[in-house]
Design an enzyme around this catalytic site. Structure first.
Site, short mmCIF file in Angstrom:
data_model
loop_
_atom_site.label_atom_id
_atom_site.label_comp_id
_atom_site.label_asym_id
_atom_site.label_seq_id
_atom_site.Cartn_x
_atom_site.Cartn_y
_atom_site.Cartn_z
N ASP A 107 0.86 -1.19 0.00
CA ASP A 107 0.00 0.00 0.00
C ASP A 107 0.89 1.24 0.00
O ASP A 107 1.77 1.37 0.85
CB ASP A 107 -0.89 0.02 1.24
N VAL A 108 0.66 2.13 -0.95
CA VAL A 108 1.54 3.30 -1.07
C VAL A 108 0.75 4.59 -1.14
O VAL A 108 -0.40 4.62 -1.59
CB VAL A 108 2.45 3.18 -2.32
#
Length: 250
Positions: free
Chosen positions: A130-131
């Site tokens: 997740d960024v």
């Protein structure tokens, strides 16, 4: 020969399906088993289930529920959420899933990726990352536990590490674009594609089949995953499960 895949990404919370926006404000969208039955009829390429609370609450996977989903499914399945040991991955694969995803646990202890690959095979190990875009540094920051925990490890460095440890696929999830339905982050996709050679799936931002085609045109063979696009209909986001494919992949 590899081909691009169109993948509904379904979020599980408290036994039901929800859809978030920016990793927040979850909206109930249905029952997981019912969704499997509907997607069976639509001949989906692959279906991904992510339990968004399991890791945050330090809860193991619900193996009984996963078995019921696998029994009903006629398509490849991937599950993520709460997996912290290789033996849990073995149980999930044994229940009928083709892939197991890890995220927070792989960041906390990267060796888990190698252990899982040894236990179930590289082809079954997925690392989901997740960024969030870092406006100050003009790059991307890795987050975990529903976006609450930020990590210092550079994104591309962690992608390469996961590949080296035996991950068979990376799923790159854009927090900024989650639920926005305005298109994928193509700059992010290009950067990750240039850094690793293993299969990639991108999720976050798809609102129509054209967005998926743009992603495929930008980075080549890839998994184009989406949530909102497959569970909402119209400007008021009425819940309606559907499944469309870009014309070039039909």
């Amino acid at each position: 020969m590899l081909r691009s895949r169109i993948v509904p990404c379904l979020l599980m919370q408290d036994g039901g399906l929800v859809k978030t926006r920016g990793f927040g404000a979850p909206k109930y969208v249905g029952d997981p088993l019912n969704a499997v039955k509907i997607f069976n009829e639509k001949q989906v390429d692959e279906l991904m289930f992510l339990d968004i609370d399991a890791s945050a609450k330090r809860r193991p996977p619900d193996f009984k529920r996963l078995r019921s989903l696998a029994i009903e499914s006629r398509m490849p399945l991937c599950y993520g959420g709460g997996v912290t040991h290789a033996d849990e991955a073995v149980k999930i694969i044994s229940s009928g899933f083709e892939k197991v995803s890890v995220s927070a646990a792989a960041l906390a202890r990267p060796a888990l990726v190698r252990e899982m690959a040894q236990a179930v095979g590289t082809q079954s190990v997925v690392v989901t990352i997740d960024v969030r875009r870092n406006r100050l540094l003009a790059g991307y920051t890795i987050h975990s536990l529903n976006g609450r925990e930020k990590h210092r490890t550079p994104l591309l460095e962690f992608c390469r590490q996961a590949e080296d440890l035996g991950a068979g696929e990376l799923v790159i999830n854009s927090i900024d674009r989650d639920g926005e339905m305005a298109g994928y982050d193509l700059d992010l996709a290009r950067q990750v594609r240039a850094a690793v050679s293993i299969p990639l799936t991108f999720v976050g931002g798809a609102g129509n089949v054209q967005h998926m085609q743009e992603l495929i045109d930008a980075v080549g063979v890839v998994g184009a995953a989406a949530g909102s696009m497959f569970v909402f209909k119209g400007p008021f986001r009425a819940v309606l499960i559907s499944y469309d494919r870009p014309a070039r992949l039909a």
